[in-house]
Design an enzyme around this catalytic site. Structure first.
Site, PDB file in Angstrom:
ATOM      1  N   ASN A   9      62.069  31.601  30.675  1.00  0.00           N
ATOM      2  CA  ASN A   9      61.104  30.832  29.885  1.00  0.00           C
ATOM      3  C   ASN A   9      60.387  31.801  28.940  1.00  0.00           C
ATOM      4  O   ASN A   9      59.505  32.535  29.364  1.00  0.00           O
ATOM      5  CB  ASN A   9      60.104  30.148  30.845  1.00  0.00           C
ATOM      6  CG  ASN A   9      58.974  29.451  30.114  1.00  0.00           C
ATOM      7  OD1 ASN A   9      59.039  29.239  28.899  1.00  0.00           O
ATOM      8  ND2 ASN A   9      57.933  29.094  30.851  1.00  0.00           N
ATOM      9  N   LYS A  11      58.378  31.203  26.584  1.00  0.00           N
ATOM     10  CA  LYS A  11      57.057  30.732  26.140  1.00  0.00           C
ATOM     11  C   LYS A  11      56.946  30.891  24.618  1.00  0.00           C
ATOM     12  O   LYS A  11      57.960  30.730  23.937  1.00  0.00           O
ATOM     13  CB  LYS A  11      55.948  31.463  26.903  1.00  0.00           C
ATOM     14  CG  LYS A  11      56.198  31.421  28.419  1.00  0.00           C
ATOM     15  CD  LYS A  11      55.025  31.796  29.257  1.00  0.00           C
ATOM     16  CE  LYS A  11      55.416  31.676  30.725  1.00  0.00           C
ATOM     17  NZ  LYS A  11      54.309  31.908  31.634  1.00  0.00           N
ATOM     18  N   HIS A  95      55.335  22.230  32.703  1.00  0.00           N
ATOM     19  CA  HIS A  95      54.973  23.608  33.047  1.00  0.00           C
ATOM     20  C   HIS A  95      53.445  23.671  33.189  1.00  0.00           C
ATOM     21  O   HIS A  95      52.726  22.964  32.480  1.00  0.00           O
ATOM     22  CB  HIS A  95      55.447  24.569  31.955  1.00  0.00           C
ATOM     23  CG  HIS A  95      55.229  26.011  32.301  1.00  0.00           C
ATOM     24  ND1 HIS A  95      54.005  26.613  32.146  1.00  0.00           N
ATOM     25  CD2 HIS A  95      56.051  26.939  32.825  1.00  0.00           C
ATOM     26  CE1 HIS A  95      54.102  27.870  32.572  1.00  0.00           C
ATOM     27  NE2 HIS A  95      55.328  28.095  32.974  1.00  0.00           N
ATOM     28  N   GLU A  97      51.302  25.549  32.098  1.00  0.00           N
ATOM     29  CA  GLU A  97      50.565  25.765  30.842  1.00  0.00           C
ATOM     30  C   GLU A  97      50.459  24.469  30.042  1.00  0.00           C
ATOM     31  O   GLU A  97      49.481  24.241  29.328  1.00  0.00           O
ATOM     32  CB  GLU A  97      51.241  26.888  30.038  1.00  0.00           C
ATOM     33  CG  GLU A  97      50.930  28.252  30.647  1.00  0.00           C
ATOM     34  CD  GLU A  97      52.049  29.284  30.545  1.00  0.00           C
ATOM     35  OE1 GLU A  97      52.915  29.165  29.669  1.00  0.00           O
ATOM     36  OE2 GLU A  97      52.039  30.233  31.376  1.00  0.00           O
ATOM     37  N   GLU A 165      56.135  26.632  40.967  1.00  0.00           N
ATOM     38  CA  GLU A 165      55.437  27.794  40.432  1.00  0.00           C
ATOM     39  C   GLU A 165      53.961  27.718  40.826  1.00  0.00           C
ATOM     40  O   GLU A 165      53.199  26.943  40.228  1.00  0.00           O
ATOM     41  CB  GLU A 165      55.526  27.821  38.904  1.00  0.00           C
ATOM     42  CG  GLU A 165      56.929  27.923  38.370  1.00  0.00           C
ATOM     43  CD  GLU A 165      56.943  28.403  36.924  1.00  0.00           C
ATOM     44  OE1 GLU A 165      57.493  29.471  36.673  1.00  0.00           O
ATOM     45  OE2 GLU A 165      56.373  27.721  36.062  1.00  0.00           O
ATOM     46  N   GLY A 171      52.366  35.041  35.613  1.00  0.00           N
ATOM     47  CA  GLY A 171      51.894  36.067  34.686  1.00  0.00           C
ATOM     48  C   GLY A 171      50.847  36.996  35.268  1.00  0.00           C
ATOM     49  O   GLY A 171      50.204  37.745  34.544  1.00  0.00           O
ATOM     50  N   SER A 210      55.805  35.514  38.461  1.00  0.00           N
ATOM     51  CA  SER A 210      55.905  36.981  38.604  1.00  0.00           C
ATOM     52  C   SER A 210      57.204  37.455  39.255  1.00  0.00           C
ATOM     53  O   SER A 210      57.202  38.431  40.000  1.00  0.00           O
ATOM     54  CB  SER A 210      54.686  37.520  39.360  1.00  0.00           C
ATOM     55  OG  SER A 210      53.502  37.270  38.615  1.00  0.00           O
TER      56      SER A 210
HETATM   57  P1  PGA Z   1      55.961  34.801  34.809  1.00  0.00           P
HETATM   58  O1  PGA Z   1      55.982  33.295  34.264  1.00  0.00           O
HETATM   59  O2  PGA Z   1      57.350  35.134  35.278  1.00  0.00           O
HETATM   60  O3  PGA Z   1      55.559  35.636  33.609  1.00  0.00           O
HETATM   61  O4  PGA Z   1      54.970  34.869  35.912  1.00  0.00           O
HETATM   62  C1  PGA Z   1      56.715  32.298  34.918  1.00  0.00           C
HETATM   63  C2  PGA Z   1      56.562  30.977  34.199  1.00  0.00           C
HETATM   64  O5  PGA Z   1      55.471  30.669  33.706  1.00  0.00           O
HETATM   65  O6  PGA Z   1      57.513  30.178  34.127  1.00  0.00           O
END
Ligand code: PGA
Length: 249
Positions: A9, A11, A95, A97, A165, A171, A210
């Site tokens: 992903n 983003k 997601h 976000e 998640e 992140g 992560s």
């Molecule tokens: P990350 O993000 O691997 O940077 O923690 C995962 C995601 O938001 O899908």
């Protein structure tokens, strides 16, 4: 050899030219048998360049988000029909976000999921608790509610994936513990089996939050972890491939 999928992903990262460059490098470095297990999710504006770069390969790609209507007066939105037309195989739905920053609720997400399925694009419904939810022992309640509502218009005979998640792991570098991942993935699998039988049993369940080359191996060994949704570590071809190879073992 474990049958593991890695979904990157990106983003809001990678311009069309950067995206194409990544795809060409991935195509060169990944072995043929690895390619069908790797998926990239470019930002909408870079989709066409990814579609073009990946067309002659068996690597697959998808959207990070879309609207549920196919066309019309929806300023700034991405049509699922256009994603399909460009050759997307997957699209994320909900997601964290999107849920948190853009206030997307379950009812909207259920409609998006349905539109994608009608078009034959596999939706990847994202679920996961916040740190507060976990602290107050609401993880199960929250994840089950997100599944119940997000899948309310599901056609279970058509392909669908789930991504678990934990919001606090995204992140942050703070990956969930093996026990936490095992517990929630087992709960998701049970929900899918109870509600959709064999189709639920076969649905891919990804873990995200992560995931890095140095934790992919043990995470992939957990029951009901069929792969990963990877943010930060999917931006470099070598890290992305390394995660897949560590996971596959
Ligand atoms: P990350 O993000 O691997 O940077 O923690 C995962 C995601 O938001 O899908």
């Amino acid at each position: 050899m474990a049958n593991i999928y890695c979904v990157g992903n990106w983003k809001m990262n990678k311009s069309p030219s950067e995206a194409a460059e990544f795809c060409l490098e991935l195509e060169k470095k990944a072995r043929q048998d690895e390619k069908t297990h790797l998926v990239v999710l470019p930002p909408a504006i870079s989709s066409q360049s990814v579609a073009h770069a990946l067309k002659p390969t068996s690597l697959r790609w998808g959207g990070q988000n879309c609207y549920f209507e196919s066309h019309g007066a929806f300023t700034g939105e991405t049509s699922p029909v256009v994603l399909k037309d460009l050759g997307a195989t997957f699209c994320l739905v909900g997601h964290s976000e999107r849920r948190q920053i853009f206030s997307e609720g379950d009812e909207l997400l259920a409609k998006k999921l349905h539109s994608l399925q009608v078009l034959g694009v596999t939706p990847i419904l994202c679920v996961g608790e916040t740190l507060d939810d976990r602290k107050w022992n609401r993880t199960e309640e929250v994840v089950l509610r997100q599944l119940q509502n997000g899948l309310s218009q599901l056609e279970s005979s058509k392909s669908f994936w789930i991504a678990y998640e934990p919001v606090w792991a995204i992140g942050t570098g703070q990956v969930a513990t093996g026990e936490q991942v095992q517990e929630v993935h087992a709960m998701i699998r049970k929900f899918l089996q109870d509600n959709y039988g064999e189709n639920g049993n076969g649905a891919v369940i990804l873990y995200g939050g992560s995931v890095k080359p140095d934790n992919a191996n043990w995470l992939a060994k957990i029951a009901n972890v069929d792969g990963f949704l990877i943010g930060g570590a999917s931006l470099k071809v070598d890290d992305f491939l390394q995660i897949y190879r560590q996971a596959r073992g």
